[in-house]
Design a protein around this motif. Sequence first.
Motif, PDB file in Angstrom:
ATOM      1  N   LEU A 138     -15.499   6.951   4.253  1.00 49.38           N
ATOM      2  CA  LEU A 138     -14.480   7.946   4.547  1.00 49.38           C
ATOM      3  C   LEU A 138     -15.060   9.356   4.447  1.00 49.38           C
ATOM      4  CD1 LEU A 138     -11.531   6.358   2.523  1.00 49.38           C
ATOM      5  CD2 LEU A 138     -11.999   6.150   4.975  1.00 49.38           C
ATOM      6  N   GLU A 139     -14.917  10.138   5.507  1.00 48.06           N
ATOM      7  CA  GLU A 139     -15.504  11.471   5.556  1.00 48.06           C
ATOM      8  C   GLU A 139     -14.859  12.435   4.575  1.00 48.06           C
ATOM      9  OE1 GLU A 139     -15.328  12.826   9.554  1.00 48.06           O
ATOM     10  OE2 GLU A 139     -16.805  11.370  10.302  1.00 48.06           O
TER      11      GLU A 139
ATOM     12  N   GLY B 127       0.038  17.723 -13.699  1.00 47.11           N
ATOM     13  CA  GLY B 127       0.199  18.291 -12.376  1.00 47.11           C
ATOM     14  C   GLY B 127      -0.883  17.913 -11.382  1.00 47.11           C
ATOM     15  N   VAL B 128      -1.531  16.776 -11.604  1.00 44.46           N
ATOM     16  CA  VAL B 128      -2.599  16.333 -10.707  1.00 44.46           C
ATOM     17  C   VAL B 128      -2.086  15.202  -9.819  1.00 44.46           C
ATOM     18  CG1 VAL B 128      -4.373  16.965 -12.380  1.00 44.46           C
ATOM     19  CG2 VAL B 128      -3.484  14.622 -12.358  1.00 44.46           C
ATOM     20  N   VAL B 129      -2.856  14.875  -8.795  1.00 44.44           N
ATOM     21  CA  VAL B 129      -2.557  13.716  -7.957  1.00 44.44           C
ATOM     22  C   VAL B 129      -2.990  12.461  -8.698  1.00 44.44           C
ATOM     23  CG1 VAL B 129      -3.261  12.494  -5.857  1.00 44.44           C
ATOM     24  CG2 VAL B 129      -2.657  14.920  -5.754  1.00 44.44           C
TER      25      VAL B 129
ATOM     26  N   VAL C 242      -4.547   8.983  -0.459  1.00 44.15           N
ATOM     27  CA  VAL C 242      -4.843   9.941  -1.533  1.00 44.15           C
ATOM     28  C   VAL C 242      -5.335  11.264  -0.947  1.00 44.15           C
ATOM     29  CG1 VAL C 242      -6.401  10.422  -3.466  1.00 44.15           C
ATOM     30  CG2 VAL C 242      -5.277   8.197  -3.293  1.00 44.15           C
ATOM     31  N   ALA C 243      -6.244  11.198   0.028  1.00 42.59           N
ATOM     32  CA  ALA C 243      -6.758  12.425   0.644  1.00 42.59           C
ATOM     33  C   ALA C 243      -5.632  13.223   1.286  1.00 42.59           C
ATOM     34  CB  ALA C 243      -7.826  12.076   1.674  1.00 42.59           C
ATOM     35  N   GLN C 244      -4.717  12.537   1.965  1.00 46.06           N
ATOM     36  CA  GLN C 244      -3.600  13.222   2.602  1.00 46.06           C
ATOM     37  C   GLN C 244      -2.680  13.830   1.550  1.00 46.06           C
ATOM     38  OE1 GLN C 244      -1.702  10.859   5.592  1.00 46.06           O
ATOM     39  NE2 GLN C 244      -0.132  12.379   6.060  1.00 46.06           N
TER      40      GLN C 244
ATOM     41  N   GLN D  35       2.450  13.636  -4.318  1.00 44.45           N
ATOM     42  CA  GLN D  35       1.941  12.411  -4.911  1.00 44.45           C
ATOM     43  C   GLN D  35       1.745  11.341  -3.831  1.00 44.45           C
ATOM     44  OE1 GLN D  35       0.634  12.048  -7.724  1.00 44.45           O
ATOM     45  NE2 GLN D  35       1.306  14.032  -8.532  1.00 44.45           N
ATOM     46  N   PRO D  36       0.689  10.562  -3.943  1.00 45.96           N
ATOM     47  CA  PRO D  36       0.476   9.467  -2.991  1.00 45.96           C
ATOM     48  C   PRO D  36       1.335   8.270  -3.361  1.00 45.96           C
ATOM     49  CG  PRO D  36      -1.281   9.476  -4.601  1.00 45.96           C
ATOM     50  CD  PRO D  36      -0.394  10.658  -4.933  1.00 45.96           C
ATOM     51  N   HIS D  37       1.308   7.292  -2.503  1.00 42.42           N
ATOM     52  CA  HIS D  37       1.966   6.015  -2.804  1.00 42.42           C
ATOM     53  C   HIS D  37       0.951   4.888  -2.635  1.00 42.42           C
ATOM     54  CE1 HIS D  37       5.265   3.215  -3.332  1.00 42.42           C
ATOM     55  NE2 HIS D  37       4.737   2.504  -2.342  1.00 42.42           N
ATOM     56  N   PRO D  38       0.793   4.035  -3.650  1.00 43.13           N
ATOM     57  CA  PRO D  38       1.550   3.999  -4.904  1.00 43.13           C
ATOM     58  C   PRO D  38       0.948   4.926  -5.965  1.00 43.13           C
ATOM     59  CG  PRO D  38       0.168   2.049  -4.730  1.00 43.13           C
ATOM     60  CD  PRO D  38      -0.030   2.813  -3.458  1.00 43.13           C
ATOM     61  N   SER D  39       1.813   5.638  -6.650  1.00 40.83           N
ATOM     62  CA  SER D  39       1.424   6.575  -7.707  1.00 40.83           C
ATOM     63  C   SER D  39       1.569   5.898  -9.068  1.00 40.83           C
ATOM     64  CB  SER D  39       2.314   7.807  -7.646  1.00 40.83           C
ATOM     65  OG  SER D  39       3.654   7.448  -7.989  1.00 40.83           O
TER      66      SER D  39
END
Length: 359
Positions: free
Chosen positions: A24-25, A115-117, A319-321, A328-332
């Motif tokens: 993944l770039e 407050g992080v991803v 996660v990158a998005q 937050q990404p899914h699943p978090s």
Amino acid sequence: MIRVGVVGAGGWADGSHLPALAALEAFDVTAVATTNQASADRAAATHGVRHAFADAGELAAHPEVDLVVVSVKTPGHAAAIRAALDAGKHVVSEWPLGVDADEARELTETATAAGVVHAVVLQGHHSPSARFAADLLAGGRIGTLESVALVAQGAPLGGSRIWPDLAFGLDPSAGSTVLTIMAGHFLAALERVAGPLAEVSARLPRTHDRVLVTGTERTVSNATPSHVLLHGLLANGATASVAVHGGNESAGDAFLLKLVGSEGTLTATPSRPGTFIHWGDWDIRIGDDALTMPGTYRTVPSSVRYGPAANIAALYQEVAQAVAEARQPHPSFETALRHHRLLAAIERSASEGTPQKIS
């Protein structure tokens, strides 16, 4: 570019996280950590990584690390996650998030406050086949969903013998049993397709009080279940029946998922023999008709090999998005906490002999 440090690079991550990230770039693996400096140096050399550590805290504190991947045995998750959060770094943790629901709750609260991803590797959520099947249901291809049945094999856990590197999980306090690892992943994939469970009635039979350590003549005490049996209700009103049978050897018929609707039945089996439901592609049929999944469901580069790395790569794309969109990404970790509470409800039901609601 998101700079990544991988804690546990010498184990599971070697064939899953590291190949996924390399394809993944958006990511650059800049650091690895293992239990000792020599193995960390070897892992760094193998994967062309600049920095190697024998301490997760040192890795997390390094200025060339933006995101920490935690891929150690479950009892070590909390310390590595806390080190990342203390350093203000984003975190991707292997499943299970913690050894139990209480630890998962504490880690979720701490991550939220930081407050992080934060993301958890329940890769069945990003399975192309699971997403395709979910869309078929949502599109009414089998009418109203009435019942779901899943039969899946949980080897190499739950059998009369165990690999030496998995023997630690025979103590339930380690959080690495046929319920938490195997059924945990399988139920996440099932819920991705059919929706969340709202109530469960369960049994957790223990067939083997002592288990042989493979390659030795030594047996060890076992306090974990051999199988997971449950009936339940989904939030949408459909019934659910799940049987995860532990054992010693992987079987060709690794899983059978059947979804019965008012207008038809969808069945799914592994496209390749012995592949877990959350790892690989599925052969999907509605009635007697085999369906071909559109290529749009597969988002990862073709260079990612078939197996667990593919769906983990899809998680990293999410996660990158999420990092780019400051969400937050899914699943978090919140998803992981809800899933831990599902497993806790299964344990309570098996212990008390009563149905349990899922909070």
